[in-house]
Each structure stands twice: as C-alpha cells, then as structure tokens.
Design an enzyme around this catalytic site. Structure first.
Site, PDB file in Angstrom:
ATOM      1  N   SER A  57     -23.319  38.471  -1.363  1.00  0.00           N
ATOM      2  CA  SER A  57     -23.065  37.048  -1.207  1.00  0.00           C
ATOM      3  C   SER A  57     -21.696  36.735  -1.776  1.00  0.00           C
ATOM      4  O   SER A  57     -21.277  37.345  -2.759  1.00  0.00           O
ATOM      5  CB  SER A  57     -24.148  36.262  -1.954  1.00  0.00           C
ATOM      6  N   LYS A 116     -26.800  39.097  -5.313  1.00  0.00           N
ATOM      7  CA  LYS A 116     -27.477  39.188  -4.020  1.00  0.00           C
ATOM      8  C   LYS A 116     -27.222  40.487  -3.268  1.00  0.00           C
ATOM      9  O   LYS A 116     -26.134  41.042  -3.308  1.00  0.00           O
ATOM     10  CB  LYS A 116     -27.039  38.027  -3.109  1.00  0.00           C
ATOM     11  N   HIS A 118     -52.198  37.730   9.353  1.00  0.00           N
ATOM     12  CA  HIS A 118     -51.742  36.401   8.882  1.00  0.00           C
ATOM     13  C   HIS A 118     -50.792  36.525   7.687  1.00  0.00           C
ATOM     14  O   HIS A 118     -50.721  35.621   6.854  1.00  0.00           O
ATOM     15  CB  HIS A 118     -52.925  35.508   8.465  1.00  0.00           C
ATOM     16  N   GLU A 153     -31.385  41.033   9.894  1.00  0.00           N
ATOM     17  CA  GLU A 153     -31.424  39.637  10.360  1.00  0.00           C
ATOM     18  C   GLU A 153     -30.690  39.494  11.689  1.00  0.00           C
ATOM     19  O   GLU A 153     -31.116  38.751  12.578  1.00  0.00           O
ATOM     20  CB  GLU A 153     -30.775  38.715   9.322  1.00  0.00           C
TER      21      GLU A 153
END
Ligand code: ARG
Length: 462
Positions: free
Chosen positions: A279, A285, A158, A292
């Site tokens: 970024s 960043k 979980h 992804e």
C-alpha cells in the site's frame, strides 16, 4: 489509404477522412495478418489448381504475399490507420509490388468470406493455446494436491464452516471445473473448424473453385456448406466467448478464494511477495492485487459476450458491417483469458498452504457434527432425531465454551443413551474424513483415486 480504394470504381468522391477513421478496423484486424496471408495463399493455389489463374501468376502472388508477411514482421510495411482493413491493406500492397496481376487474387472471393476465414483460423490457434494454459494450471493444482495430500481443512457452505475435507479434494474440484472448460473449448472448435472460404460475398461464385481444397490446405475439417450462412454466422465467436466466460468465472472463484484465504481472518495461504503488492500509505499491507485483478477482469469477458450477442441480435442475413465490431471483444477476450490463466498458474506455484493453521482451525470447531448425527443414525435413530440431538450438543458446547474434543462419554450419554465408547472414532475431523465411503467423497482413498485419474489424463496431454 494513400491510393484510391480498391472498391472505388462506382464512386465519384473518395471516402471522407472522418468516415474512414470511423470505419477503419485496421487497428484491430492487423493482428490477423498471418491468417489473412495464409488464407490468400491457399486461395491462390486453389485458383491455379482449378485453372482459374495460371500457375505462374499464382506463384508470383504467393511469393509476394510471403514477402509482404516478412515486411510486416520486420516493420517495413507499417499497417497505419489510413488503411480500411487488413484485407485491403495487404491486397493493395500486393498490387503495388507486382502490378495488376496482384488483382487476380480476389477472384472468386469477397472480404466477407475472407474475414470469416481469418477469424476461424485465429480462433483455432487461440483455443489450442488456452487449452494448453488450462492444462498447466490443472497440473499445478494436481501437484499441490499431492504435495499437501492428507492435510485437512474446513469445507464451507454459505462461507460457514461445514465439514472437514482434504485440501487436496478442494483443489481437485478446480481441476474438474477446468476440465469442463477444456472440453467446452474443444467442442466449440469441432463446430468452428470449417472453412467459409468460397462463399464469396454471399451467393457463392460462378468460377469452378474447389472449396474442399482450400479447406484441406488450411487444416479445416470441412466447409461451411451454405454460402449465406458462411458469411452471416458468428456463432463460432459467440460460443468461444461463452466458453471463456465460464472459464473466467471459474478463475474468478479461485481468485476469490486466494483473496479470502490470504486474509488474517482465514490465514490459509501465504502468497509469495512476487504476486502481491503493498500500500502506498499503510506500510504493513500486503494486498492480493493479482488475484483481485483476475476476479475483476472477469467482468470484461462477460461484457464482451454481451457486446457480441447484442451486436448480432437483429442483423438480417448476410454480412453487415456491424459484424466488424466483433474484433475488439474477441481479441480482448483471448488476451484476458490467456493472461489470467498464466498469472493464476504462477501465483499458485508461489503459494504455500499453511497446513498447521488449517488443521488447528478444525480442532476448534464443530465441523464433524454431521458425523455425530450419522453415528446416531447407525445406532438406529431417524436422521431428523439424530440431527436435533447433535444440534443440542453443539449448543451445549457453545454455552460451556467447549468443543467436541472436550466431551466425555458421561456428558454425551445425557443427550442420548445410544452414545457408546466408539463415538470417539467419529468426533475428530480426521476421522470424519476417513469415515467417508461414497464415490467422489473426501476420503483419502477416493481423493487418491482422483489423483491417479488426473495424473493419467494430464500426462497423456501435450
Ligand atoms: N473489415 C471487415 C470486417 O471486419 C471485413 C469485411 C468487410 N466487408 C465489406 N463488404 N465491407 O467485418
């Protein structure tokens, strides 16, 4: 189509430009030129061996097909979008080069068995390539398991910390998952490596062809027996894309862990700059875009499977032109899965696991709670009671801002008289891992066994 279509005999008008553009598959099936030519050469040699055409005719056709292959590869024969498909384009070119004798190639054959043949040949190569890429990824996972052997990490359920495990154990779970993908692809090849050639349009042919001969020449394990099935079937693509969907799902789960683990919140891994991006606005960043995208591209593989299943679902036997729509999803799946496996492997090579942090995180937690409960069970308590007592200890620690490592025997005894000094062999995460006894568990001995097993399996594999 610069000249008349090869099937134009019964037509008074030629295909309209719009209809041709709409129906042409050359944009996709030009990728199959090698398979198409290999199939044609095997077919023409068989026709000659069966005395359906002469040896001289066969030789001429074969040599010209080889020359056409060179023309395609050197860009001398551009496969433009005025062609209907790769089969007609090559045949047309053959006839253009050697005249009417080129027209003998299509004796006892149809584009229906031809395309099924090309696809099965293409799939065979694709499966073997993907299997190789899977093996590479497994090898890197194994290498990292050995490199970080002994490093602990929190195991999760979980997405909540559950029990301590060896990082190697977690990585080897992916090796097992990928092994099933490898096997599934192999299983699909077992069924798909059969030749449909000679089914002709659907009913077979009255020429005395030898289907086994072409099958053998092309490295198939046999023929697709029923000629109607041979041209109606696309199960081989469906099975392949299904296997690829499961594989993509595995890669996506791995990618998801890269994404999570590279956050400040987890900080388990450091992905090298070469596999992350910045970024355009936030200078600090470092984004895990590659992971992804592996996760994101899984959607297109699933989409391809749905596309294919839907396209096939109500087709009457035998061939229908709808089936031409299988090319884009098939090719797209192969490309996506290949590139995803490739970048995943390289990204993993260039990822460092932050072992101090992983272990530090474990010290400040309660992941050995199950071991405390198990300890009480060994002292004679029913598991449910032991669970309850341990839960109360956890709650006590939370209230007092403590961890198991801060507890002394006196305090523990207030929860149960069964606690003795030997509880301190079970409280720490490393002890939790080392105390595991069951087969396939996260104990160092069991994980070592997995490493030995996979080293042997992956070494033997080409
Ligand atoms: N381009 C077609 C396909 O990919 C080849 C087979 C066409 N057969 C036909 N009878 N129109 O499915």
């Amino acid at each position: 189509m610069s000249q008349k279509a090869l099937w134009s005999g019964r037509f008074k008008e030629s295909l309209s430009k719009a209809a041709l553009t709409f129906s042409s598959s050359i944009e996709f099936d030009k990728q199959l030129y090698q398979e198409d030519i290999a199939g044609s050469i095997a077919h023409v040699e068989m026709l000659s061996a069966c005395r359906i055409i002469t040896a001289a005719e066969a030789r001429k056709i074969r040599n010209t097909l080889k020359a056409i292959q060179k023309e395609i590869e050197t860009g001398k024969f551009p496969l433009g979008d005025e062609e209907e498909d790769i089969h007609l384009a090559i045949e047309q070119r053959l006839i253009q080069k050697i005249g009417p004798v080129g027209g003998k190639l299509h004796t006892a054959r149809s584009r229906n068995d031809q395309i099924a043949l090309d696809e099965r040949l293409f799939l065979r190569t694709a499966v073997r390539e993907i299997q190789k890429l899977i093996t590479h990824l497994q090898r890197v996972l194994l290498y990292k398991s050995e490199k970080y052997f002994g490093v602990l990490m929190p195991g999760y359920t979980h997405v909540q910390r559950a029990q301590p495990v060896l990082l190697a154990h977690h990585l080897l779970a992916y090796v097992s998952m990928l092994e099933r993908d490898y096997e599934r692809l192999g299983d699909c090849l077992k069924r798909s490596n059969k030749s449909p050639l000679g089914a002709a349009a659907l009913a077979g042919t009255s020429f005395p062809i030898d289907r086994m001969k072409t099958a053998k020449k092309l490295g198939f394990d046999g023929i697709v027996e029923n000629s109607i099935d041979a041209v109606s079937d696309r199960d081989y693509i469906l099975e392949f894309v299904s296997a690829c969907s499961i594989l993509a799902m595995h890669l996506s789960r791995m990618a998801e862990e890269f994404v999570l683990w590279s956050t400040k919140e987890f900080a388990f891994v450091q992905i090298s700059d070469a596999y992350t991006t910045g970024s355009s606005i936030m200078p600090q960043k470092k984004n895990p875009d590659i992971a992804e995208l592996i996760r994101g591209k899984t959607g297109s593989v699933y989409g391809n499977l749905m596309n294919l299943l839907t396209m096939m679902k109500a087709l009457p036997l035998a061939y229908n032109r709808d089936m031409q729509e299988d090319k884009a999803p098939l090719f797209e799946t192969v490309k996506t899965v290949r590139t995803s496996l490739f970048v995943m492997t390289h990204m993993l090579v260039h990822t460092e696991f932050r072992k101090e942090h992983l272990e530090e995180e474990l010290r400040n937690d309660f992941t050995s709670a199950t071991d405390v409960a198990d300890y009480l069970v060994r002292k004679g308590l029913p598991f449910r009671e032991a669970h309850e007592i341990t839960g109360r200890i956890v709650s006590y620690c939370i209230d007092h801002r403590m961890y198991f490592g801060n507890l002394d025997l006196e305090t523990l005894k207030t929860f149960s008289k069964h606690f003795e000094a030997d509880i301190f062999d079970f409280l720490l995460p490393r002890q939790s891992v080392e105390q595991k006894k069951s087969a396939g568990s996260t104990s160092p001995q069991e994980v070592k066994k997995q490493i030995v097993h996979w080293t042997r399996v992956l070494k033997a594999r080409k």
